[in-house]
Design an enzyme around this catalytic site. Structure first.
Site, mmCIF file in Angstrom:
data_model
loop_
_atom_site.group_PDB
_atom_site.id
_atom_site.type_symbol
_atom_site.label_atom_id
_atom_site.label_comp_id
_atom_site.label_asym_id
_atom_site.label_seq_id
_atom_site.Cartn_x
_atom_site.Cartn_y
_atom_site.Cartn_z
ATOM 1 N N PHE A 11 3.921 -19.550 -23.674
ATOM 2 C CA PHE A 11 5.011 -20.402 -23.690
ATOM 3 C C PHE A 11 6.058 -20.146 -25.006
ATOM 4 O O PHE A 11 7.113 -19.683 -24.752
ATOM 5 C CB PHE A 11 4.782 -21.874 -23.696
ATOM 6 N N ILE A 12 5.491 -20.398 -26.022
ATOM 7 C CA ILE A 12 6.223 -20.023 -27.294
ATOM 8 C C ILE A 12 6.382 -18.411 -27.357
ATOM 9 O O ILE A 12 7.558 -18.172 -28.129
ATOM 10 C CB ILE A 12 5.582 -20.908 -28.634
ATOM 11 N N ASP A 47 -8.435 -9.369 -24.093
ATOM 12 C CA ASP A 47 -8.848 -10.713 -24.518
ATOM 13 C C ASP A 47 -8.769 -10.736 -26.139
ATOM 14 O O ASP A 47 -9.045 -9.631 -27.020
ATOM 15 C CB ASP A 47 -10.328 -11.019 -24.126
ATOM 16 N N TYR A 136 -9.012 -30.167 -32.837
ATOM 17 C CA TYR A 136 -7.850 -28.983 -32.819
ATOM 18 C C TYR A 136 -6.835 -28.835 -34.004
ATOM 19 O O TYR A 136 -6.963 -27.624 -34.634
ATOM 20 C CB TYR A 136 -6.700 -29.728 -31.756
ATOM 21 N N ILE A 180 7.144 -33.720 -22.402
ATOM 22 C CA ILE A 180 8.185 -33.388 -21.569
ATOM 23 C C ILE A 180 7.957 -32.542 -20.329
ATOM 24 O O ILE A 180 8.449 -32.979 -19.173
ATOM 25 C CB ILE A 180 9.337 -33.041 -22.348
ATOM 26 N N ILE A 195 -0.014 -42.154 -19.226
ATOM 27 C CA ILE A 195 0.610 -42.504 -20.506
ATOM 28 C C ILE A 195 -0.792 -43.174 -21.320
ATOM 29 O O ILE A 195 -1.000 -44.179 -20.684
ATOM 30 C CB ILE A 195 1.560 -43.505 -20.594
ATOM 31 N N ARG A 203 6.607 -39.081 -31.975
ATOM 32 C CA ARG A 203 6.535 -37.480 -31.981
ATOM 33 C C ARG A 203 7.992 -37.116 -32.434
ATOM 34 O O ARG A 203 9.051 -37.473 -32.151
ATOM 35 C CB ARG A 203 6.079 -36.685 -30.833
#
Length: 306
Positions: A11-12, A47, A136, A180, A195, A203
């Site tokens: 994604f990024i 990998d 994380y 989102i 939710i 955020r």
């Protein structure tokens, strides 16, 4: 300059690739699988833990952008050892390989949304103590610390970016990260969105192309250090959902569940340091960014249904 983007099909990472190519850099991508996006870049498939393949991808590289993360907060909570083994150990090996090939420039994408934990006040500056409340976030902090050790002992020249909560086109929709994206995908699939809590969690959301713009400015810069990358504006979950309802013209189906212990209650980033040293500031407002993501998904789902 030859730049290797680890996770360049993600994604990024894919947006960083776009920005680098537009800026005239020579780009090489290291990823687990080929991309469906047409790009003018060399691609190494492998990998992250494959030392031989990673070492091969580093040949002839001047700078490395590390975007790989094999987990998100929810999956890290379920299997913290996997997070350590795949992300922390993998990055330590990357640092060793970079040192062996005399590659000094590294940009690492950390997590501004998790490394600070629940701060006593906002907006949060880079000097705010790191007190993650999730596995994380703890692993992200550990990676940052190991990068710092490599800077001292091996001459690595690191820049650490702490994005807030990136969103935008190409973001995944598995429902474990990315409010989102998850809400928009569920809208098109006519599914409810779960939710956690009452929707009051706040955020700082940053449009992905604004993050890519900042990283591109950092690549051939001499600045090392840690930089927040956020909008500086906090939105609750309920506010984001209301904005999505205004854009789609439809009510969002919601299912409320108990809050989770690893969710930070409120986080908004102060990104003034990035503005000072890189002349960067986010250019995309939340409503414009969500609108562009919505239009992209509408086209995607339109193609799927044809």
């Amino acid at each position: 300059m030859n730049v290797l983007i680890l996770g360049g099909n993600g994604f990024i990472g894919s947006h960083i690739v776009d920005a680098l190519l537009e800026a005239g850099f020579q780009v090489r991508i290291f990823a687990r699988q080929s991309s469906q996006i047409s790009i003018n870049a060399e691609i190494f498939i492998g990998d992250f833990l494959d030392k031989a393949k990673l070492s091969e991808a580093l040949i002839g590289i001047d700078a490395v952008i590390h975007c790989i993360s094999t987990t998100v907060p929810a999956t890290s909570a379920l299997d913290p050892l996997n997070d350590v083994n795949t992300n922390l150990i993998g990055t330590i090996e990357l640092l060793r390989l970079m040192h062996a090939q005399r590659i000094r420039r590294l940009i690492y994408l950390s997590s501004g949304g998790t490394v600070y934990g629940n701060p006593t006040r906002t907006p949060v500056h880079e000097s705010t103590p790191l007190n993650p409340i999730s596995n994380y976030g703890a692993v992200k902090v550990a990676i940052e610390k190991f990068i710092g050790v490599s800077q001292i002992n091996q001459g690595i020249l690191p820049t650490i970016v702490r994005p807030s909560n990136p969103y935008g086109e190409r973001q995944g929709h598995k429902g474990v990260q990315g409010l989102i994206s998850t809400v928009l995908h569920n809208y098109f699939k006519k599914l409810p969105t779960k939710i956690y809590g009452d929707g009051s969690v706040i955020r700082d959301y940053i449009y992905v192309k604004d993050v890519a713009n900042l990283v591109t400015r950092m690549v051939d810069s001499e600045h090392c250090g840690v930089y927040n990358a956020g909008s500086g504006i906090g939105y609750s979950i309920n506010q984001i959902i209301s904005t999505i309802e205004q854009i789609t013209g439809s009510a969002v189906k919601r299912e409320y569940a108990p809050s989770r212990g690893f969710d930070v209650k409120e986080i908004v980033l102060d990104s003034s340091l990035a503005h000072k040293e890189f002349k960067w500031k986010p250019e995309t407002s939340i409503d414009v960014g969500i609108k562009m993501q919505y239009e992209w998904l509408k086209e995607k789902y339109g193609r799927t249904n044809r």
